[in-house]
Design an enzyme around this catalytic site. Sequence first.
Site, PDB file in Angstrom:
ATOM      1  N   ASP A   1       0.837  -1.200   0.000  1.00 27.05           N
ATOM      2  CA  ASP A   1       0.000   0.000   0.000  1.00 27.05           C
ATOM      3  C   ASP A   1       0.875   1.253   0.000  1.00 27.05           C
ATOM      4  O   ASP A   1       0.569   2.243  -0.670  1.00 27.05           O
ATOM      5  CB  ASP A   1      -0.909   0.025   1.229  1.00 27.05           C
ATOM      6  CG  ASP A   1      -1.797  -1.200   1.327  1.00 27.05           C
ATOM      7  OD1 ASP A   1      -2.061  -1.831   0.287  1.00 27.05           O
ATOM      8  OD2 ASP A   1      -2.230  -1.520   2.449  1.00 27.05           O
ATOM      9  N   ALA A   2       1.954   1.200   0.778  1.00 22.43           N
ATOM     10  CA  ALA A   2       2.868   2.342   0.845  1.00 22.43           C
ATOM     11  C   ALA A   2       3.547   2.564  -0.503  1.00 22.43           C
ATOM     12  O   ALA A   2       3.682   3.711  -0.964  1.00 22.43           O
ATOM     13  CB  ALA A   2       3.907   2.121   1.939  1.00 22.43           C
TER      14      ALA A   2
END
Length: 349
Positions: A301-302
């Site tokens: 996600d990052a």
Amino acid sequence: MAPNKEFALLCLENPLLDIQAFGNEDLLSKYGLKANDAILAGKEHLPIYEDLLNNYDAKLIAGGAAQNTARGAQYMLAPNSVVYLGCVGDDKYAAILRDAVKQVGLRVEYQVDANTPTGRCGVVITGANRSLCTDLAAANNYSASHLRSPDIWALAEAADFFYVGGFHFTVCVDAIMALAEEAASKNKAFIVNLSAPFIPQFFGKDLAASAPYWDYIICNETEAASYATHHDLAHLADNVPAIASALANLPKKNTQRPRVAVITQGTNPTIVAVQGRDGVKEYPVHVINAEKINDTNGAGDAFAGGFVAGLVQGKDIDASVDMGQWLAALSIQELGPSYPFPKQTYQSS
């Protein structure tokens, strides 16, 4: 796109409260979970949330994959750059989510379902692996009518980039396709993340319907293999570069933009393929000392957050991948899908 345009990026998916704890093989076996996987909870899984809270010193963290990505993008962008949509309940857990995103400057426009609790995600960490077990609850009730309401649709019309997390294919395909059509008709960027292997496996029809609209498709190697296996590319399932090329060269609605396929592989190089170009490009990941790694939950996600932030800033693919890898390296040194404060400033590698 004009520099520092307000709310240039609109994200859509399923806001969840992560209930995260370090577990063991016995806990995974108890609930029939795999060490590195993501599933939707059945009735047999529902006791895990209280189990984690009562017996495993669980932490409560604002989650939901695309909300993590939205927080990451906002971390790297100018204030008031990102707005996030999803559905929550009218309860204390929704209040926790609102407080958490407010601290990082992310604007949220939640649809509120007063009759259903806020969604939860049990996160069991074992070594470098994480197993996600999600009870969508209110997040499952997002409706296209919320997206189409005048104030919210005005945000969509003003945005230049749409990011949709793959988990939303289990919720409201109409909303996804509304954003896809808006993007294609006005040459905006439509970005999709496959999010989990079960999305191409069990929601393949709706995923395939959205595919012609993808300007960017992001996934990890396991999700890529699942897509290949379940979308007539099984002969490529063990060949990540070949899958990337196949994804990039699927038929496309908006021909003004070549599609870009991005496949992350943990500590192995990130693979990027561009529609119409031969071969792929590999990007070695940012190396950090193993003792600095705290938690890999949310690393993907990052990466997506940093990558999309680069796109919003008008960076090329090389720079955007580097920004994604930089933010992912920061995230895995934190607990859960989080980013360090005081805020760090991106430095190109």
